[in-house]
Design a protein around this motif. Structure first.
Motif, mmCIF file in Angstrom:
data_model
loop_
_atom_site.group_PDB
_atom_site.id
_atom_site.type_symbol
_atom_site.label_atom_id
_atom_site.label_comp_id
_atom_site.label_asym_id
_atom_site.label_seq_id
_atom_site.Cartn_x
_atom_site.Cartn_y
_atom_site.Cartn_z
ATOM 1 N N LEU A 169 -18.156 -18.844 16.795
ATOM 2 C CA LEU A 169 -18.233 -17.898 17.907
ATOM 3 C C LEU A 169 -17.237 -18.273 19.003
ATOM 4 C CD1 LEU A 169 -19.532 -15.350 18.966
ATOM 5 C CD2 LEU A 169 -21.369 -16.756 19.919
ATOM 6 N N LEU A 177 -24.024 -14.774 12.248
ATOM 7 C CA LEU A 177 -23.639 -14.203 13.548
ATOM 8 C C LEU A 177 -23.689 -12.672 13.508
ATOM 9 C CD1 LEU A 177 -20.707 -16.553 14.586
ATOM 10 C CD2 LEU A 177 -23.014 -16.481 15.564
ATOM 11 N N LEU A 201 -24.013 -10.970 17.063
ATOM 12 C CA LEU A 201 -23.019 -11.663 17.885
ATOM 13 C C LEU A 201 -21.595 -11.521 17.361
ATOM 14 C CD1 LEU A 201 -24.944 -14.915 18.816
ATOM 15 C CD2 LEU A 201 -24.496 -12.901 20.243
ATOM 16 N N ALA A 246 -21.882 -10.492 22.638
ATOM 17 C CA ALA A 246 -21.387 -11.873 22.711
ATOM 18 C C ALA A 246 -20.323 -12.000 23.792
ATOM 19 C CB ALA A 246 -20.820 -12.300 21.350
#
Length: 78
Positions: free
Chosen positions: A17, A51, A56, A70
Motif C-alpha cells: 500500500l 487490499l 484499499l 486509501a
C-alpha cells in the motif's frame, strides 16, 4: 475487528500500500514493478488481493492503484 492476516502478511500489505500511495497522482502502477519491489510474486499478488477485498486497492489486468478511500486516509495523515 482484527486482521485475519499474519503479522508478516500485514507488513507486506503495508509495504504494498505504501508503494501504491507513493505515486502522488494516484495513477496506475505496473503490477510487475510492484512484484519487483517486493521481491516475491506470489506474496505480492496475495497482498494485492487482500487490499482489493477490503477496498484499499484497485487493479485492472496488469495495473494497480490505491483506492480513493486509501488515498483519503493517507491525506489525513493519521
Amino acid at each position: 475487528m482484527g486482521s485475519l492476516a499474519s503479522p508478516g502478511e500485514d507488513g507486506l500489505e503495508r509495504a504494498l500500500l505504501s508503494l501504491l500511495l507513493a505515486d502522488e497522482d494516484a495513477g496506475w502502477q505496473s503490477i510487475e514493478d510492484l512484484v519487483r519491489e517486493i521481491g516475491d510474486r506470489a506474496a505480492t499478488l496475495r497482498a494485492l488481493d487482500r487490499l482489493r477485498a477490503i477496498g484499499l486497492a484497485e487493479s485492472d489486468r496488469d495495473l494497480a492503484r490505491p483506492s480513493a478511500a486509501a488515498r483519503r486516509f493517507d491525506e489525513l495523515g493519521i
